[in-house]
Design a protein around this motif. Sequence first.
Motif, PDB file in Angstrom:
ATOM      1  N   CYS A   5      32.116  41.036  34.867  1.00 21.30           N
ATOM      2  CA  CYS A   5      33.133  40.090  35.615  1.00 21.30           C
ATOM      3  C   CYS A   5      32.904  40.231  37.121  1.00 21.30           C
ATOM      4  O   CYS A   5      32.945  41.210  37.597  1.00 21.30           O
ATOM      5  N   LYS A   7      35.023  39.680  39.284  1.00 22.83           N
ATOM      6  CA  LYS A   7      36.196  40.172  39.997  1.00 22.83           C
ATOM      7  C   LYS A   7      36.584  41.542  39.905  1.00 22.83           C
ATOM      8  O   LYS A   7      36.320  42.514  40.860  1.00 22.83           O
ATOM      9  N   CYS A   8      36.450  42.222  38.492  1.00 22.90           N
ATOM     10  CA  CYS A   8      36.649  43.452  38.415  1.00 22.90           C
ATOM     11  C   CYS A   8      35.424  44.361  38.094  1.00 22.90           C
ATOM     12  O   CYS A   8      35.458  45.604  37.970  1.00 22.90           O
ATOM     13  N   GLU A   9      34.322  43.609  37.860  1.00 26.88           N
ATOM     14  CA  GLU A   9      33.041  44.129  37.579  1.00 26.88           C
ATOM     15  C   GLU A   9      32.889  44.929  36.700  1.00 26.88           C
ATOM     16  O   GLU A   9      31.952  45.923  36.416  1.00 26.88           O
ATOM     17  N   LYS A  10      33.731  44.951  35.498  1.00 31.68           N
ATOM     18  CA  LYS A  10      33.537  45.699  34.230  1.00 31.68           C
ATOM     19  C   LYS A  10      32.853  44.795  33.354  1.00 31.68           C
ATOM     20  O   LYS A  10      32.761  43.572  33.562  1.00 31.68           O
ATOM     21  N   CYS A  36      38.536  36.802  31.549  1.00 29.92           N
ATOM     22  CA  CYS A  36      37.977  38.076  31.532  1.00 29.92           C
ATOM     23  C   CYS A  36      39.069  38.949  30.605  1.00 29.92           C
ATOM     24  O   CYS A  36      40.221  38.960  30.799  1.00 29.92           O
ATOM     25  N   HIS A  38      39.554  42.107  30.883  1.00 27.23           N
ATOM     26  CA  HIS A  38      40.065  43.117  31.470  1.00 27.23           C
ATOM     27  C   HIS A  38      41.243  42.735  32.460  1.00 27.23           C
ATOM     28  O   HIS A  38      42.363  43.318  32.407  1.00 27.23           O
ATOM     29  N   CYS A  39      40.692  41.984  33.181  1.00 26.36           N
ATOM     30  CA  CYS A  39      41.647  41.734  34.419  1.00 26.36           C
ATOM     31  C   CYS A  39      42.267  39.983  34.306  1.00 26.36           C
ATOM     32  O   CYS A  39      42.935  39.731  35.374  1.00 26.36           O
ATOM     33  N   THR A  41      41.091  37.266  34.829  1.00 24.87           N
ATOM     34  CA  THR A  41      40.590  36.251  35.742  1.00 24.87           C
ATOM     35  C   THR A  41      39.765  35.343  34.752  1.00 24.87           C
ATOM     36  O   THR A  41      39.248  35.416  33.980  1.00 24.87           O
TER      37      THR A  41
END
Length: 63
Positions: A5, A7-10, A36, A38-39, A41
């Motif tokens: 991702c 944004k959160c780079e996961k 995403c 996780h976040c 986005t």
Amino acid sequence: MSSKCPKCEKPVDHVNARAMPIQASTKQWRGVSYDCPHCHTILSVALDPAAFKEEFVQDAKRR
Ligand SMILES: [Zn+2]
């Protein structure tokens, strides 16, 4: 294939699809957003291919 991702780079191994209306000046189409997990986005938005086809056929009939 592995993607991250922005944004959160996961690492993103799947996305959440959500209904997302796409608004043009006089029209609205059914669309889908891909979020995403996780976040939440929005990574991408696309027209619902089925809805787009329907619209196209109705347009063609009107002409
Ligand atoms: Zn994220």
